[in-house]
Motif scaffolding. Structure first.
Motif, mmCIF file in Angstrom:
data_model
loop_
_atom_site.group_PDB
_atom_site.id
_atom_site.type_symbol
_atom_site.label_atom_id
_atom_site.label_comp_id
_atom_site.label_asym_id
_atom_site.label_seq_id
_atom_site.Cartn_x
_atom_site.Cartn_y
_atom_site.Cartn_z
ATOM 1 N N VAL A 192 0.843 -1.196 0.000
ATOM 2 C CA VAL A 192 0.000 0.000 0.000
ATOM 3 C C VAL A 192 0.878 1.245 0.000
ATOM 4 O O VAL A 192 1.720 1.417 0.885
ATOM 5 C CB VAL A 192 -0.925 0.020 1.238
ATOM 6 N N LYS A 197 -4.439 6.324 -0.181
ATOM 7 C CA LYS A 197 -4.803 5.063 0.489
ATOM 8 C C LYS A 197 -4.824 5.205 2.009
ATOM 9 O O LYS A 197 -5.166 4.248 2.715
ATOM 10 C CB LYS A 197 -3.805 3.963 0.090
ATOM 11 N N SER A 234 0.849 6.397 3.031
ATOM 12 C CA SER A 234 -0.339 5.550 3.202
ATOM 13 C C SER A 234 -0.594 5.201 4.666
ATOM 14 O O SER A 234 -1.732 4.870 5.041
ATOM 15 C CB SER A 234 -0.210 4.265 2.381
#
Length: 240
Positions: A192, A197, A234
């Motif tokens: 990720v 995100k 993220s």
């Protein structure tokens, strides 16, 4: 078991660390069955694997599968297979029979059945289900993973190995492995990156939200270890 979270300053450093992790894991085993994902971060991972490990890993013992695929020809720029081929497969010495691509050019329902059969006859079993050594996973801003999208939690309880699905916004046909197969893997990791995100990652990891709208929140390996490899952006909303 709670997931193991690893945070890196940049996507590049994340990709390097994950490539090292996978190469070490492959070298520990006689055979290795891995389910790959698409996306920008795996692209960097594949590039690092090709540059660092083309000669340091015995690729003949690795079997590559894909967790999902768009229903496009294998030479399409949208193809997860093509991305892997361009950045990794063409640069390592691997037997063609070890590359198990989803045939995105074929009729989706028929291909989902054929690919299910290929997994069943190739991947070792544990608890009466195919068991990958490792499953790579992405995380969508909407909470999807593989091609299991919001509102399709039934795909975590499906008796099928793979299913044909539609991307809910574009209506594009896709093929995905189902949640039971993901959760039966020995190990797995979400890769990720990016501030876009951060919100969904925090809802799943920090707030513990498990929702039909966030299929990724239902990835909980039955007996295996789940990792989250994240960059600083993220992970910015997570308190560790």
């Amino acid at each position: 078991m709670n997931p193991i979270i690893k945070i890196f300053k940049t996507p590049e450093l994340l990709a390097e660390a994950f490539a090292d992790f996978i190469a070490d894991d492959i070298n520990l085993k006689d055979k290795y069955y891995i389910s790959l994902s698409g996306g920008s971060t795996p692209k960097i991972v594949f590039k690092v694997l090709a540059e660092r490990y083309s000669e340091k890993v015995d690729w003949s013992k690795v079997h590559f599968f894909w967790g999902d695929e768009r229903c496009v020809p294998p030479d399409s720029d949208e193809s997860n297979y093509k991305m892997t081929k361009d950045f990794l497969l063409d640069k390592i010495n691997i037997p063609p029979e070890n590359i198990h691509r989803i045939r995105g050019e074929d009729e989706p329902n028929e291909e989902a059945k054929r690919y299910s059969d290929e997994i069943l006859k190739t991947v070792p079993f544990r608890s009466n289900l195919p068991c990958f050594d490792f499953v790579m996973l992405g995380l969508g801003e909407d909470g999807h993973t593989a091609s299991i999208f919001p509102g399709r939690l039934d795909l975590f309880e499906s008796d099928n190995i793979c299913e044909a699905v539609k991307q809910p916004v574009t209506n594009q046909n896709r093929i995905t492995i189902t949640g039971r197969i993901i959760n039966n893997s020995q190990q797995g990791a979400f890769l990720v990156t990016g501030k876009n995100k951060a919100n969904i990652a925090a809802k799943i990891l920090h707030d513990g939200v498990q929702s039909n709208n966030y299929p990724a929140s239902y990835v909980k390996l039955n007996t295996g270890i789940l990792y989250w490899f994240m960059d600083v952006d993220s992970s910015s909303l997570i308190s560790l």
